[in-house]
Motif scaffolding. Sequence first.
Motif, mmCIF file in Angstrom:
data_model
loop_
_atom_site.group_PDB
_atom_site.id
_atom_site.type_symbol
_atom_site.label_atom_id
_atom_site.label_comp_id
_atom_site.label_asym_id
_atom_site.label_seq_id
_atom_site.Cartn_x
_atom_site.Cartn_y
_atom_site.Cartn_z
ATOM 1 N N VAL A 253 35.250 46.875 59.090
ATOM 2 C CA VAL A 253 35.182 45.473 58.925
ATOM 3 C C VAL A 253 33.947 44.959 58.557
ATOM 4 C CG1 VAL A 253 35.529 43.776 60.874
ATOM 5 C CG2 VAL A 253 37.089 46.185 60.529
ATOM 6 N N GLU A 254 33.058 45.270 58.418
ATOM 7 C CA GLU A 254 31.849 44.832 57.888
ATOM 8 C C GLU A 254 32.114 44.804 57.047
ATOM 9 O OE1 GLU A 254 27.503 46.468 57.660
ATOM 10 O OE2 GLU A 254 27.968 45.777 59.764
ATOM 11 N N GLU A 255 32.135 46.341 56.168
ATOM 12 C CA GLU A 255 32.926 45.531 54.721
ATOM 13 C C GLU A 255 33.462 44.707 54.269
ATOM 14 O OE1 GLU A 255 31.518 46.636 51.190
ATOM 15 O OE2 GLU A 255 29.460 47.319 52.998
ATOM 16 N N LEU A 256 34.536 44.919 55.155
ATOM 17 C CA LEU A 256 35.479 43.975 54.213
ATOM 18 C C LEU A 256 35.547 42.122 54.604
ATOM 19 C CD1 LEU A 256 38.982 45.734 56.060
ATOM 20 C CD2 LEU A 256 38.480 45.766 53.703
ATOM 21 N N GLN A 257 34.688 42.436 55.408
ATOM 22 C CA GLN A 257 33.871 40.475 55.437
ATOM 23 C C GLN A 257 32.530 40.148 54.116
ATOM 24 O OE1 GLN A 257 33.283 40.419 59.573
ATOM 25 N NE2 GLN A 257 35.896 39.607 60.062
ATOM 26 N N THR A 258 32.553 41.058 53.567
ATOM 27 C CA THR A 258 31.655 40.539 52.264
ATOM 28 C C THR A 258 31.442 40.089 51.656
ATOM 29 O OG1 THR A 258 31.490 42.477 51.314
ATOM 30 C CG2 THR A 258 30.188 43.013 53.231
ATOM 31 N N PRO A 259 30.331 39.033 51.437
ATOM 32 C CA PRO A 259 30.637 38.107 50.282
ATOM 33 C C PRO A 259 31.140 38.474 48.843
ATOM 34 C CG PRO A 259 28.211 37.617 51.300
ATOM 35 C CD PRO A 259 28.933 38.890 52.109
ATOM 36 N N GLU A 260 30.628 40.299 48.438
ATOM 37 C CA GLU A 260 31.614 40.766 47.555
ATOM 38 C C GLU A 260 32.821 40.981 48.030
ATOM 39 O OE1 GLU A 260 30.496 45.237 45.164
ATOM 40 O OE2 GLU A 260 29.574 44.275 47.449
ATOM 41 N N GLN A 262 34.723 38.741 49.322
ATOM 42 C CA GLN A 262 35.559 38.192 49.674
ATOM 43 C C GLN A 262 35.974 38.042 48.253
ATOM 44 O OE1 GLN A 262 32.914 36.267 52.414
ATOM 45 N NE2 GLN A 262 34.195 36.504 54.202
ATOM 46 N N GLU A 263 34.751 37.734 47.350
ATOM 47 C CA GLU A 263 34.990 37.403 45.704
ATOM 48 C C GLU A 263 35.686 38.577 45.281
ATOM 49 O OE1 GLU A 263 31.486 37.258 41.837
ATOM 50 O OE2 GLU A 263 31.042 37.874 43.839
ATOM 51 N N PHE A 264 36.243 39.142 45.297
ATOM 52 C CA PHE A 264 36.517 40.753 44.658
ATOM 53 C C PHE A 264 38.939 39.608 44.949
ATOM 54 C CE2 PHE A 264 39.978 43.806 45.520
ATOM 55 C CZ PHE A 264 40.471 44.453 44.707
ATOM 56 N N ILE A 265 38.485 39.347 46.482
ATOM 57 C CA ILE A 265 39.847 38.783 46.976
ATOM 58 C C ILE A 265 40.010 37.751 45.737
ATOM 59 C CG2 ILE A 265 40.759 38.005 48.495
ATOM 60 C CD1 ILE A 265 39.644 40.241 50.693
ATOM 61 N N LEU A 266 38.924 36.796 46.053
ATOM 62 C CA LEU A 266 39.856 35.491 44.990
ATOM 63 C C LEU A 266 40.035 35.505 43.581
ATOM 64 C CD1 LEU A 266 37.113 33.094 47.283
ATOM 65 C CD2 LEU A 266 40.025 33.234 46.960
ATOM 66 N N GLU A 267 39.329 36.476 43.437
ATOM 67 C CA GLU A 267 39.430 36.729 41.714
ATOM 68 C C GLU A 267 40.821 37.975 41.412
ATOM 69 O OE1 GLU A 267 35.221 38.679 40.439
ATOM 70 O OE2 GLU A 267 34.334 37.136 40.362
ATOM 71 N N THR A 268 40.644 38.846 42.663
ATOM 72 C CA THR A 268 42.324 39.014 41.829
ATOM 73 C C THR A 268 43.530 38.646 41.723
ATOM 74 O OG1 THR A 268 40.518 40.848 42.733
ATOM 75 C CG2 THR A 268 43.395 41.286 42.819
#
Length: 278
Positions: A253-260, A262-268
């Motif tokens: 969960v910690e890794e799923l919530q990282t800014p990195e 989040q950026e992947f989700i937005l860009e994809t």
Amino acid sequence: MRNKKWITGIAAAGVALVLGACGNGGETAGSGSDEQVLRVGASNVPHAEILEFVAPKLEEDGITLEIETYNDYVIPNVALDEGDIDANYFQTIPYFESEMEENGYDFVNMGSIHIEPLGAYSQDYASLDELPEGARVLVPNSITDHARVVTILEAAGLVTLEEGVEKTQASFDDIVENPRNLQFEYDYDPALMPTMYEQGEGDAVFINSNFAVDNGLNPVEDAIALEDPTSPYANIVAARSEDAENEAIQRLVEELQTPETQEFILETWGGAVIPVTE
């Protein structure tokens, strides 16, 4: 218990995508071994793809991620309850809560990850406001999606809900005004909605973003109406309550919530999937 005859989920093959070397005699997430295997059930898109993105980071911590994919909204919770998987990542908070109430699951919400705005699609109309008198509106059979649909229609000025109704609990029975006499059909499996849209069924078809994206639709560009991104329907990671303190799941969960991530989700997905910021 609510009548479940509307549940007609299509079970996927349950193919495990093993990310990283499992090794011989690998331990599961709850075993306490330094090398752990974490089994997570997920929808194909976007959930499994997001899990694949974070898998290398988890492997650096000695956690091998196994992803069981499902094209279904029922089996992932059954699998979690029966211990076939350690966690799942596919469902919204209201659905999660209703499933626990109806089935007696002893689960815990480990954290919110993203929102998939529900959208309306049409082959014939460019907006909900263009829907004619008596238009057929096709809706997934998931009860929690009914509340989302009527809320979208209310925001568009097409229906009026009974005063004081809780929006996340609203249903078509709570509609007190329907001036265009819209005809609601809500017995369809969520996974079939993109096919019904492509075949020109109905005047408006409501599709969950994960199924829309998985079938080549772009919710931001193709939907004639899209759910407000501030909606309470965040997608979460769920686990059994006994695993609430499981360090491997917490690390996921910690890794799923990282800014990195989040950026992947937005860009994809370009706004079709929106990360939750907590």
